[in-house]
Write a protein that holds these residues in place. Structure first.
Motif, PDB file in Angstrom:
ATOM      1  N   GLU A  72       0.842  -1.204   0.000  1.00 25.33           N
ATOM      2  CA  GLU A  72       0.000   0.000   0.000  1.00 25.33           C
ATOM      3  C   GLU A  72       0.874   1.250   0.000  1.00 25.33           C
ATOM      4  OE1 GLU A  72      -2.466  -0.589   3.476  1.00 25.33           O
ATOM      5  OE2 GLU A  72      -2.609  -2.711   2.917  1.00 25.33           O
ATOM      6  N   LEU A  73       0.303   2.359  -0.444  1.00 19.19           N
ATOM      7  CA  LEU A  73       1.084   3.551  -0.732  1.00 19.19           C
ATOM      8  C   LEU A  73       0.852   4.703   0.238  1.00 19.19           C
ATOM      9  CD1 LEU A  73       0.523   3.577  -4.613  1.00 19.19           C
ATOM     10  CD2 LEU A  73       2.441   2.577  -3.331  1.00 19.19           C
ATOM     11  N   GLN A  74      -0.004   4.531   1.236  1.00 17.20           N
ATOM     12  CA  GLN A  74      -0.391   5.658   2.077  1.00 17.20           C
ATOM     13  C   GLN A  74       0.502   5.810   3.311  1.00 17.20           C
ATOM     14  OE1 GLN A  74      -2.360   2.800   1.914  1.00 17.20           O
ATOM     15  NE2 GLN A  74      -1.702   2.075   3.922  1.00 17.20           N
ATOM     16  N   TYR A  75       0.535   7.040   3.805  1.00 13.04           N
ATOM     17  CA  TYR A  75       1.058   7.375   5.131  1.00 13.04           C
ATOM     18  C   TYR A  75      -0.167   7.622   6.004  1.00 13.04           C
ATOM     19  CZ  TYR A  75       3.259  10.136   8.857  1.00 13.04           C
ATOM     20  OH  TYR A  75       3.675  10.619  10.071  1.00 13.04           O
ATOM     21  N   TYR A  76      -0.308   6.853   7.091  1.00 13.13           N
ATOM     22  CA  TYR A  76      -1.447   7.014   7.985  1.00 13.13           C
ATOM     23  C   TYR A  76      -1.125   8.045   9.060  1.00 13.13           C
ATOM     24  CZ  TYR A  76      -4.113   2.997   6.191  1.00 13.13           C
ATOM     25  OH  TYR A  76      -4.849   2.131   5.415  1.00 13.13           O
ATOM     26  N   THR A  77      -1.966   9.059   9.181  1.00 10.54           N
ATOM     27  CA  THR A  77      -1.736  10.132  10.128  1.00 10.54           C
ATOM     28  C   THR A  77      -2.441   9.858  11.460  1.00 10.54           C
ATOM     29  OG1 THR A  77      -3.652  11.420   9.383  1.00 10.54           O
ATOM     30  CG2 THR A  77      -1.549  11.771   8.235  1.00 10.54           C
ATOM     31  N   SER A  78      -2.093  10.644  12.452  1.00  6.51           N
ATOM     32  CA  SER A  78      -2.677  10.529  13.785  1.00  6.51           C
ATOM     33  C   SER A  78      -3.280  11.867  14.191  1.00  6.51           C
ATOM     34  CB  SER A  78      -1.604  10.118  14.804  1.00  6.51           C
ATOM     35  OG  SER A  78      -2.128  10.093  16.115  1.00  6.51           O
ATOM     36  N   ALA A  79      -4.570  11.841  14.550  1.00  7.49           N
ATOM     37  CA  ALA A  79      -5.255  13.033  15.055  1.00  7.49           C
ATOM     38  C   ALA A  79      -5.074  14.232  14.126  1.00  7.49           C
ATOM     39  CB  ALA A  79      -4.772  13.356  16.466  1.00  7.49           C
ATOM     40  N   ARG A  80      -5.296  13.995  12.841  1.00  7.72           N
ATOM     41  CA  ARG A  80      -5.173  15.056  11.840  1.00  7.72           C
ATOM     42  C   ARG A  80      -6.511  15.174  11.112  1.00  7.72           C
ATOM     43  NH1 ARG A  80      -2.994  15.378   6.181  1.00  7.72           N
ATOM     44  NH2 ARG A  80      -1.953  17.403   5.961  1.00  7.72           N
ATOM     45  N   ARG A  81      -7.173  16.314  11.259  1.00  9.99           N
ATOM     46  CA  ARG A  81      -8.532  16.457  10.751  1.00  9.99           C
ATOM     47  C   ARG A  81      -8.606  16.381   9.231  1.00  9.99           C
ATOM     48  NH1 ARG A  81     -11.840  20.791  14.447  1.00  9.99           N
ATOM     49  NH2 ARG A  81     -13.408  20.276  12.863  1.00  9.99           N
ATOM     50  N   GLU A  82      -7.489  16.674   8.561  1.00  8.91           N
ATOM     51  CA  GLU A  82      -7.509  16.543   7.099  1.00  8.91           C
ATOM     52  C   GLU A  82      -7.745  15.100   6.658  1.00  8.91           C
ATOM     53  OE1 GLU A  82      -4.901  20.142   7.985  1.00  8.91           O
ATOM     54  OE2 GLU A  82      -5.309  18.174   8.862  1.00  8.91           O
ATOM     55  N   ASN A  83      -7.461  14.146   7.543  1.00  5.67           N
ATOM     56  CA  ASN A  83      -7.612  12.733   7.203  1.00  5.67           C
ATOM     57  C   ASN A  83      -8.711  12.012   7.985  1.00  5.67           C
ATOM     58  OD1 ASN A  83      -4.216  13.092   6.977  1.00  5.67           O
ATOM     59  ND2 ASN A  83      -5.331  12.338   5.190  1.00  5.67           N
ATOM     60  N   ALA A  84      -9.047  12.490   9.163  1.00  6.99           N
ATOM     61  CA  ALA A  84     -10.115  11.866   9.948  1.00  6.99           C
ATOM     62  C   ALA A  84     -10.811  12.949  10.746  1.00  6.99           C
ATOM     63  CB  ALA A  84      -9.563  10.796  10.871  1.00  6.99           C
ATOM     64  N   GLU A  85     -12.078  13.178  10.431  1.00  8.19           N
ATOM     65  CA  GLU A  85     -12.815  14.280  11.052  1.00  8.19           C
ATOM     66  C   GLU A  85     -14.278  13.891  11.202  1.00  8.19           C
ATOM     67  OE1 GLU A  85     -13.395  19.082  10.367  1.00  8.19           O
ATOM     68  OE2 GLU A  85     -13.112  17.785   8.617  1.00  8.19           O
ATOM     69  N   VAL A  86     -14.859  14.306  12.318  1.00  2.66           N
ATOM     70  CA  VAL A  86     -16.295  14.175  12.515  1.00  2.66           C
ATOM     71  C   VAL A  86     -16.927  15.518  12.181  1.00  2.66           C
ATOM     72  CG1 VAL A  86     -18.146  13.712  14.159  1.00  2.66           C
ATOM     73  CG2 VAL A  86     -15.997  12.411  14.282  1.00  2.66           C
ATOM     74  N   LYS A  87     -17.891  15.465  11.253  1.00  4.11           N
ATOM     75  CA  LYS A  87     -18.509  16.702  10.793  1.00  4.11           C
ATOM     76  C   LYS A  87     -19.937  16.426  10.354  1.00  4.11           C
ATOM     77  CE  LYS A  87     -17.465  20.653   7.782  1.00  4.11           C
ATOM     78  NZ  LYS A  87     -16.500  21.181   6.766  1.00  4.11           N
TER      79      LYS A  87
END
Length: 281
Positions: A72-87
């Protein structure tokens, strides 16, 4: 999403010796609901805007530097709203075309995403789990809703893939169950498929019914995959009497995701809720 899909030579006689099978079920299978008397044990309705609830979710970033499984090609981020956000009442996991070269665990990836886990926060043995989600369909996208054993040994502690989807085959949903006897490295992996028209344009209910007798994977109340417990005490065939935790992620490319079309990013998997039911005590 199998923890490791990389192939190794098939073990001689393994397939013939397997007494468990992952079965594709007919479209007319009965609706899948929580067993009578089971109660809601855990849920996230994603009703508070911001980062995902830290009391319920953590981030898996363990292989950023060395590279993720399945190429896989991704970098998984931690606590970064650009990648995981509740909205607006939804969890949104977003994969983006960007390189975070300044991060201390950066491994050369050209894409970012997020992999949320309940590991260390919540795990369950048996249950009815329902995740209502809308999937991305960009070529190279690989969203997944799945579970892993808390023992940390793959595939010995088991894996249940409630939903996998790849953007190169829009609407084709995959369900898989892996054990030490039934997995990709041994050449004995089993995956069932079903078609969900509009999987990328509308929300659907991805479901798991897990009891002492069997595991059923389904969507919108229709089961399409099953693994029965042989009840012979062989942990290699049935490790599912021990806790598993939940994972939500969007992978980029890799052995299953395939070639990435950059102009199709960003990709978003939106989740309206996660609900876990268990027998009332």
């Amino acid at each position: 999403m199998a923890a490791f899909h990389r192939r190794s030579p098939t073990a001689t006689g393994i397939a013939a010796a397997m007494s468990l099978a992952l079965l594709a079920l007919a479209d007319a299978a009965p609706a899948m609901e929580a067993p009578p008397g089971w109660k809601l044990a855990w849920a996230d309705e994603f009703d508070v805007d911001g980062l995902p609830d830290p009391a319920k979710w953590d981030y898996d970033t363990a292989f950023n530097r060395t590279g993720w499984h399945n190429r896989e090609l991704q970098y998984y981020t931690s606590a970064r709203r650009e990648n995981a956000e509740v909205k607006h009442g939804r969890l949104v996991i977003t994969a983006r075309k960007e390189a975070l070269a300044s991060m201390p665990d950066y491994g050369g990836q050209a894409y970012t995403s997020a992999r949320l886990v309940t590991r260390g926060k919540a795990s369950w043995t048996h249950g009815f789990i329902e995740v209502r989600a809308k999937l991305p369909c960009g070529p190279g996208s690989w969203p997944a809703i799945w579970m892993l054993g808390t023992g940390g040994k793959w595939p010995a502690d088991g894996e249940i893939d409630i939903m996998e989807h790849v953007g190169h085959k829009p609407g084709e949903i995959l369900g898989s169950i892996y054990t030490n006897a039934q997995n990709w490295p041994r050449g004995t992996g089993k995956t069932s498929k079903t078609t969900v028209p509009g999987a990328c344009g509308a929300f659907h209910d991805y479901q798991l019914t897990w009891t002492n007798d069997r595991i059923l994977v389904g969507v919108d109340g229709r089961n399409y995959a099953e693994l029965a417990n042989p009840k012979d005490g062989d942990y290699d065939k049935w490790p599912f009497d021990r806790p598993q935790y939940l994972l939500l992620n969007v992978a980029v490319g890799g052995d299953l995701g395939g070639a990435v079309r950059d102009d199709s990013l960003p990709w978003r998997m939106e989740v309206e809720y996660v609900r876990v039911f268990q027998p009332a005590r």
